[in-house]
Scaffold this motif. Structure first.
Motif, PDB file in Angstrom:
ATOM      1  N   VAL A 118       0.823  -1.207   0.000  1.00  7.10           N
ATOM      2  CA  VAL A 118       0.000   0.000   0.000  1.00  7.10           C
ATOM      3  C   VAL A 118       0.862   1.264   0.000  1.00  7.10           C
ATOM      4  O   VAL A 118       0.587   2.212  -0.726  1.00  7.10           O
ATOM      5  CB  VAL A 118      -0.971  -0.007   1.206  1.00  7.10           C
ATOM      6  N   ARG A 119       1.929   1.273   0.791  1.00 10.68           N
ATOM      7  CA  ARG A 119       2.801   2.481   0.831  1.00 10.68           C
ATOM      8  C   ARG A 119       3.372   2.785  -0.540  1.00 10.68           C
ATOM      9  O   ARG A 119       3.395   3.943  -0.967  1.00 10.68           O
ATOM     10  CB  ARG A 119       3.921   2.301   1.837  1.00 10.68           C
ATOM     11  N   LEU A 120       3.856   1.769  -1.234  1.00  8.34           N
ATOM     12  CA  LEU A 120       4.430   2.001  -2.569  1.00  8.34           C
ATOM     13  C   LEU A 120       3.349   2.421  -3.555  1.00  8.34           C
ATOM     14  O   LEU A 120       3.580   3.243  -4.435  1.00  8.34           O
ATOM     15  CB  LEU A 120       5.162   0.751  -3.069  1.00  8.34           C
ATOM     16  N   ARG A 121       2.145   1.869  -3.398  1.00  6.27           N
ATOM     17  CA  ARG A 121       1.031   2.240  -4.291  1.00  6.27           C
ATOM     18  C   ARG A 121       0.695   3.716  -4.141  1.00  6.27           C
ATOM     19  O   ARG A 121       0.349   4.389  -5.098  1.00  6.27           O
ATOM     20  CB  ARG A 121      -0.199   1.375  -3.978  1.00  6.27           C
ATOM     21  N   LYS A 135       7.353   6.552   0.931  1.00 10.13           N
ATOM     22  CA  LYS A 135       8.640   5.883   1.079  1.00 10.13           C
ATOM     23  C   LYS A 135       8.419   4.447   1.522  1.00 10.13           C
ATOM     24  O   LYS A 135       7.536   4.184   2.343  1.00 10.13           O
ATOM     25  CB  LYS A 135       9.492   6.609   2.126  1.00 10.13           C
ATOM     26  N   PRO A 136       9.219   3.510   0.996  1.00 15.80           N
ATOM     27  CA  PRO A 136       9.076   2.110   1.417  1.00 15.80           C
ATOM     28  C   PRO A 136       9.379   1.981   2.913  1.00 15.80           C
ATOM     29  O   PRO A 136      10.066   2.820   3.477  1.00 15.80           O
ATOM     30  CB  PRO A 136      10.120   1.358   0.603  1.00 15.80           C
ATOM     31  N   LEU A 158      -3.242  -6.838   0.587  1.00 12.68           N
ATOM     32  CA  LEU A 158      -2.681  -5.499   0.768  1.00 12.68           C
ATOM     33  C   LEU A 158      -1.697  -5.544   1.933  1.00 12.68           C
ATOM     34  O   LEU A 158      -2.088  -5.849   3.062  1.00 12.68           O
ATOM     35  CB  LEU A 158      -3.777  -4.478   1.081  1.00 12.68           C
ATOM     36  N   ILE A 159      -0.430  -5.240   1.662  1.00 13.81           N
ATOM     37  CA  ILE A 159       0.568  -5.209   2.728  1.00 13.81           C
ATOM     38  C   ILE A 159       0.454  -3.853   3.420  1.00 13.81           C
ATOM     39  O   ILE A 159       0.558  -2.816   2.773  1.00 13.81           O
ATOM     40  CB  ILE A 159       1.992  -5.380   2.163  1.00 13.81           C
ATOM     41  N   VAL A 160       0.215  -3.889   4.733  1.00  9.40           N
ATOM     42  CA  VAL A 160       0.083  -2.656   5.505  1.00  9.40           C
ATOM     43  C   VAL A 160       1.017  -2.701   6.707  1.00  9.40           C
ATOM     44  O   VAL A 160       1.380  -3.776   7.182  1.00  9.40           O
ATOM     45  CB  VAL A 160      -1.375  -2.401   5.954  1.00  9.40           C
ATOM     46  N   GLU A 161       1.403  -1.512   7.171  1.00  9.92           N
ATOM     47  CA  GLU A 161       2.319  -1.419   8.316  1.00  9.92           C
ATOM     48  C   GLU A 161       1.718  -2.049   9.555  1.00  9.92           C
ATOM     49  O   GLU A 161       2.367  -2.820  10.247  1.00  9.92           O
ATOM     50  CB  GLU A 161       2.647   0.037   8.615  1.00  9.92           C
ATOM     51  N   LYS A 162       0.491  -1.651   9.869  1.00 10.98           N
ATOM     52  CA  LYS A 162      -0.182  -2.259  11.013  1.00 10.98           C
ATOM     53  C   LYS A 162      -1.675  -1.995  10.933  1.00 10.98           C
ATOM     54  O   LYS A 162      -2.118  -0.976  10.401  1.00 10.98           O
ATOM     55  CB  LYS A 162       0.383  -1.772  12.338  1.00 10.98           C
ATOM     56  N   ILE A 163      -2.435  -2.941  11.466  1.00 13.41           N
ATOM     57  CA  ILE A 163      -3.883  -2.793  11.559  1.00 13.41           C
ATOM     58  C   ILE A 163      -4.166  -1.892  12.746  1.00 13.41           C
ATOM     59  O   ILE A 163      -3.539  -2.033  13.796  1.00 13.41           O
ATOM     60  CB  ILE A 163      -4.544  -4.179  11.775  1.00 13.41           C
TER      61      ILE A 163
END
Length: 175
Positions: free
Chosen positions: A74-77, A81-82, A103-108
């Motif tokens: 999601v961040r790259l989308r 910044k990665p 969807l890869i996310v940092e945290k829920i």
């Protein structure tokens, strides 16, 4: 006859229970929300097999119980910044355009209820560096904070979908 009525009302209740509920997650310094009905499950981050010659935000494929699922960062989308994946990183498995995508996310963050009257349209004044604005259909007010509400259909463009549909047709056998 009463059992038919009960069955119909249970289905309606289930839909009503999900109405206005959003799964929220953190990406960068912002919190985003997805309508809960798009969310299939949340899984721990796992090994990803890269797909050559795809957009950088399409990280690759995972094997989820024998089914191959494409995953996007999601961040790259959002052209942020990665970030380095860690033990808080997870994958939200959603259904979008009749395809299952991770969807890869940092945290829920949490599941929140946002009433329709607390959802504002996204601002029309935009800066060029806010690439995620085209994926946001509204701004949800939750207490003193706001959540950017995502339209999952816009997270993937047609080219992405054709790549994803090709790989989604592959099913791995359970090992």
């Amino acid at each position: 006859m009463t059992s038919d009525v009960k069955k119909i009302s249970t289905e309606t209740d289930e839909h009503d229970v999900q109405k206005g509920k959003y799964m929220t997650f953190k990406s960068g310094n912002e919190y985003f929300g997805l309508r809960i009905q798009y969310v299939n499950e949340i899984i721990q981050f796992q090994t990803i097999t890269a797909i050559p010659e795809t957009e950088d935000y399409i990280k690759g494929l995972i094997n989820l119980r024998g089914k191959v699922i494409p995953v996007i960062d999601v961040r790259l989308r959002f052209k942020q910044k990665p970030f380095e994946y860690n033990d808080r990183t997870c994958i939200i498995v959603i259904s979008v355009k009749s395809t299952v995508v991770g969807l890869i996310v940092e945290k829920i963050a949490e599941v929140v209820e946002i009433k329709e009257e607390n959802i504002l349209p996204p601002p029309t004044i935009g800066r060029g560096d806010k690439a995620h604005n085209k994926y946001v259909y509204g701004i949800g007010k939750v207490g003193d904070s706001v959540k950017l509400l995502l339209d999952p259909d816009k997270l993937l463009n047609d080219d992405d979908m054709s790549v994803i549909e090709q790989v989604s047709d592959i099913n791995l056998e359970e090992e």
